[in-house]
Scaffold this active site. Structure first.
Site, PDB file in Angstrom:
ATOM      1  N   ASN A  13       0.836  -1.207   0.000  1.00  0.00           N
ATOM      2  CA  ASN A  13       0.000   0.000   0.000  1.00  0.00           C
ATOM      3  C   ASN A  13       0.869   1.254   0.000  1.00  0.00           C
ATOM      4  O   ASN A  13       0.386   2.358   0.188  1.00  0.00           O
ATOM      5  CB  ASN A  13      -0.946   0.001   1.210  1.00  0.00           C
ATOM      6  CG  ASN A  13      -2.026  -1.054   1.063  1.00  0.00           C
ATOM      7  OD1 ASN A  13      -2.635  -1.182   0.004  1.00  0.00           O
ATOM      8  ND2 ASN A  13      -2.226  -1.838   2.115  1.00  0.00           N
ATOM      9  N   ASN A  14       2.169   1.045  -0.217  1.00  0.00           N
ATOM     10  CA  ASN A  14       3.121   2.142  -0.225  1.00  0.00           C
ATOM     11  C   ASN A  14       2.962   2.961  -1.524  1.00  0.00           C
ATOM     12  O   ASN A  14       3.290   2.503  -2.612  1.00  0.00           O
ATOM     13  CB  ASN A  14       4.527   1.531  -0.135  1.00  0.00           C
ATOM     14  CG  ASN A  14       5.615   2.575  -0.137  1.00  0.00           C
ATOM     15  OD1 ASN A  14       5.481   3.640  -0.735  1.00  0.00           O
ATOM     16  ND2 ASN A  14       6.699   2.256   0.529  1.00  0.00           N
ATOM     17  N   GLU A  43       3.127 -13.549   6.719  1.00  0.00           N
ATOM     18  CA  GLU A  43       4.354 -13.798   7.463  1.00  0.00           C
ATOM     19  C   GLU A  43       5.468 -14.051   6.456  1.00  0.00           C
ATOM     20  O   GLU A  43       5.395 -15.001   5.674  1.00  0.00           O
ATOM     21  CB  GLU A  43       4.193 -15.013   8.373  1.00  0.00           C
ATOM     22  CG  GLU A  43       5.256 -14.963   9.442  1.00  0.00           C
ATOM     23  CD  GLU A  43       5.101 -16.091  10.449  1.00  0.00           C
ATOM     24  OE1 GLU A  43       6.083 -16.397  11.118  1.00  0.00           O
ATOM     25  OE2 GLU A  43       3.996 -16.648  10.534  1.00  0.00           O
ATOM     26  N   ASP A  72      10.401  -8.053  -2.791  1.00  0.00           N
ATOM     27  CA  ASP A  72      11.108  -8.066  -1.516  1.00  0.00           C
ATOM     28  C   ASP A  72      12.532  -7.634  -1.819  1.00  0.00           C
ATOM     29  O   ASP A  72      13.092  -8.015  -2.854  1.00  0.00           O
ATOM     30  CB  ASP A  72      11.082  -9.460  -0.887  1.00  0.00           C
ATOM     31  CG  ASP A  72      11.431  -9.392   0.593  1.00  0.00           C
ATOM     32  OD1 ASP A  72      10.847  -8.542   1.302  1.00  0.00           O
ATOM     33  OD2 ASP A  72      12.296 -10.151   1.047  1.00  0.00           O
ATOM     34  N   SER A  73      13.089  -6.814  -0.940  1.00  0.00           N
ATOM     35  CA  SER A  73      14.415  -6.289  -1.250  1.00  0.00           C
ATOM     36  C   SER A  73      15.236  -6.083   0.002  1.00  0.00           C
ATOM     37  O   SER A  73      14.721  -6.165   1.119  1.00  0.00           O
ATOM     38  CB  SER A  73      14.278  -4.973  -2.019  1.00  0.00           C
ATOM     39  OG  SER A  73      13.620  -4.021  -1.225  1.00  0.00           O
ATOM     40  N   TYR A 153      19.132   2.064   4.225  1.00  0.00           N
ATOM     41  CA  TYR A 153      20.596   2.148   4.195  1.00  0.00           C
ATOM     42  C   TYR A 153      21.105   3.164   3.169  1.00  0.00           C
ATOM     43  O   TYR A 153      22.312   3.234   2.917  1.00  0.00           O
ATOM     44  CB  TYR A 153      21.174   0.756   3.905  1.00  0.00           C
ATOM     45  CG  TYR A 153      20.777  -0.278   4.944  1.00  0.00           C
ATOM     46  CD1 TYR A 153      21.511  -0.429   6.117  1.00  0.00           C
ATOM     47  CD2 TYR A 153      19.639  -1.067   4.775  1.00  0.00           C
ATOM     48  CE1 TYR A 153      21.134  -1.358   7.085  1.00  0.00           C
ATOM     49  CE2 TYR A 153      19.248  -1.992   5.739  1.00  0.00           C
ATOM     50  CZ  TYR A 153      19.991  -2.126   6.879  1.00  0.00           C
ATOM     51  OH  TYR A 153      19.609  -3.035   7.842  1.00  0.00           O
ATOM     52  N   LYS A 174      17.914   8.178  -8.266  1.00  0.00           N
ATOM     53  CA  LYS A 174      18.005   6.884  -7.572  1.00  0.00           C
ATOM     54  C   LYS A 174      17.085   5.856  -8.253  1.00  0.00           C
ATOM     55  O   LYS A 174      17.497   4.736  -8.536  1.00  0.00           O
ATOM     56  CB  LYS A 174      17.635   7.021  -6.090  1.00  0.00           C
ATOM     57  CG  LYS A 174      17.714   5.687  -5.375  1.00  0.00           C
ATOM     58  CD  LYS A 174      17.103   5.663  -3.995  1.00  0.00           C
ATOM     59  CE  LYS A 174      16.862   4.233  -3.567  1.00  0.00           C
ATOM     60  NZ  LYS A 174      16.172   4.083  -2.309  1.00  0.00           N
ATOM     61  N   ARG A 180      15.127  -2.048  -7.650  1.00  0.00           N
ATOM     62  CA  ARG A 180      13.698  -2.236  -7.967  1.00  0.00           C
ATOM     63  C   ARG A 180      13.436  -1.958  -9.448  1.00  0.00           C
ATOM     64  O   ARG A 180      12.753  -2.722 -10.120  1.00  0.00           O
ATOM     65  CB  ARG A 180      12.840  -1.285  -7.115  1.00  0.00           C
ATOM     66  CG  ARG A 180      12.250  -1.935  -5.886  1.00  0.00           C
ATOM     67  CD  ARG A 180      11.420  -0.958  -5.082  1.00  0.00           C
ATOM     68  NE  ARG A 180      12.253   0.118  -4.570  1.00  0.00           N
ATOM     69  CZ  ARG A 180      12.991   0.009  -3.478  1.00  0.00           C
ATOM     70  NH1 ARG A 180      12.979  -1.095  -2.770  1.00  0.00           N
ATOM     71  NH2 ARG A 180      13.756   1.004  -3.075  1.00  0.00           N
TER      72      ARG A 180
HETATM   73  P1  IMP Z   1      11.311  -3.780   1.269  1.00  0.00           P
HETATM   74  O1  IMP Z   1      11.391  -5.181   0.809  1.00  0.00           O
HETATM   75  O2  IMP Z   1      11.200  -2.802   0.122  1.00  0.00           O
HETATM   76  O3  IMP Z   1      10.275  -3.566   2.312  1.00  0.00           O
HETATM   77  O4  IMP Z   1      12.730  -3.435   1.945  1.00  0.00           O
HETATM   78  C1  IMP Z   1      13.222  -4.135   3.069  1.00  0.00           C
HETATM   79  C2  IMP Z   1      14.340  -3.366   3.723  1.00  0.00           C
HETATM   80  O5  IMP Z   1      15.509  -3.392   2.873  1.00  0.00           O
HETATM   81  C3  IMP Z   1      14.073  -1.895   3.976  1.00  0.00           C
HETATM   82  O6  IMP Z   1      13.419  -1.725   5.207  1.00  0.00           O
HETATM   83  C4  IMP Z   1      15.479  -1.313   3.985  1.00  0.00           C
HETATM   84  O7  IMP Z   1      16.110  -1.532   5.230  1.00  0.00           O
HETATM   85  C5  IMP Z   1      16.184  -2.151   2.945  1.00  0.00           C
HETATM   86  N1  IMP Z   1      16.082  -1.517   1.609  1.00  0.00           N
HETATM   87  C6  IMP Z   1      15.415  -2.025   0.537  1.00  0.00           C
HETATM   88  N2  IMP Z   1      15.518  -1.181  -0.525  1.00  0.00           N
HETATM   89  C7  IMP Z   1      16.239  -0.134  -0.088  1.00  0.00           C
HETATM   90  C8  IMP Z   1      16.649   1.088  -0.723  1.00  0.00           C
HETATM   91  O8  IMP Z   1      16.377   1.389  -1.900  1.00  0.00           O
HETATM   92  N3  IMP Z   1      17.384   1.918   0.052  1.00  0.00           N
HETATM   93  C9  IMP Z   1      17.713   1.663   1.336  1.00  0.00           C
HETATM   94  N4  IMP Z   1      17.340   0.564   1.977  1.00  0.00           N
HETATM   95  C10 IMP Z   1      16.606  -0.338   1.267  1.00  0.00           C
END
Ligand code: IMP
Length: 195
Positions: A13-14, A43, A72-73, A153, A174, A180
């Site tokens: 929902n981001n 989960e 997921d990242s 980060y 960026k 992504r």
């Molecule tokens: P998510 O999967 O996008 O929710 O990312 C999981 C976590 O990975 C985030 O809470 C950050 O700690 C880190 N992360 C993922 N993508 C980035 C980015 O583009 N910049 C900085 N941290 C990131």
């Protein structure tokens, strides 16, 4: 298989993420998770980015017949055995961006090899089909945070070919080189073959 349906539900929902995805997958209609499921929680207990992305996509797919897209990242630091990896958002006890970053810099103290990458796995699920694509951006971790933009980060990550951190870049720059974006371009290519 041909895609007749051009609507994609993103398992998030981001608003930021939704907009970024809409800009790249511009021939599709993009909707967010709350448009199809009132409450959507998963989960994330997979062992890889792709497993976690798949879990999210699959969980949302029960609410819709549209294509579901999840990602997921996280950050992988090579000299730390690819830590924090899938634990990027919950690396420290406090699980805040500041505490995570502080823990990372502490663990890297005295280590010369600062090479790292951001990784992203995107998974699209529709009917019985699964498309899975990974994207990366390589760089290094500096000693002290610099910059105010972005999140996570970003203040300690300097991508290859640049001498500023992600947190010093404007969002447009960026997003044009991010992990992504890289994964999303590959998903786009795979989906377009099916149109
Ligand atoms: P998510 O999967 O996008 O929710 O990312 C999981 C976590 O990975 C985030 O809470 C950050 O700690 C880190 N992360 C993922 N993508 C980035 C980015 O583009 N910049 C900085 N941290 C990131």
């Amino acid at each position: 298989m041909y895609l007749v349906n051009r609507t994609i539900i993103v398992a998030s929902n981001n608003e930021h993420k939704i907009r970024e995805i809409q800009e790249i997958l511009n021939s599709f209609t993009i909707k967010k998770a709350s448009d199809v499921a009132e409450k959507f929680e998963v989960e994330e207990d997979g062992e890889t980015f792709c497993e976690n992305a798949y879990l999210k996509a699959k969980a949302l797919s029960i609410y819709t017949n549209d294509i579901v897209l999840a990602d997921d990242s996280g950050l992988e630091v090579f000299s730390l055995n690819n830590e924090p990896g899938i634990y990027s958002s919950r690396y420290s006890k406090e699980q805040t961006d500041e505490a995570n970053l502080e823990k990372l810099l502490k663990n890297l103290k005295g280590i010369k090899d600062r090479r790292a990458r951001f990784s992203c796995c995107m998974v699209a699920v529709f009917a019985d089909n699964v498309i899975q694509k990974e994207g990366y951006v390589y760089g290094k971790i500096i000693d002290e945070p610099i910059g105010k933009n972005g999140f996570g980060y970003d203040p300690v990550f300097v991508p290859e070919g640049y001498d500023i951190t992600f947190a010093q870049m404007d969002a447009e720059t960026k997003n044009s080189i991010s992990h992504r974006k890289n994964a999303l371009e590959k998903i786009k290519e795979a989906l377009e073959v099916m149109l």
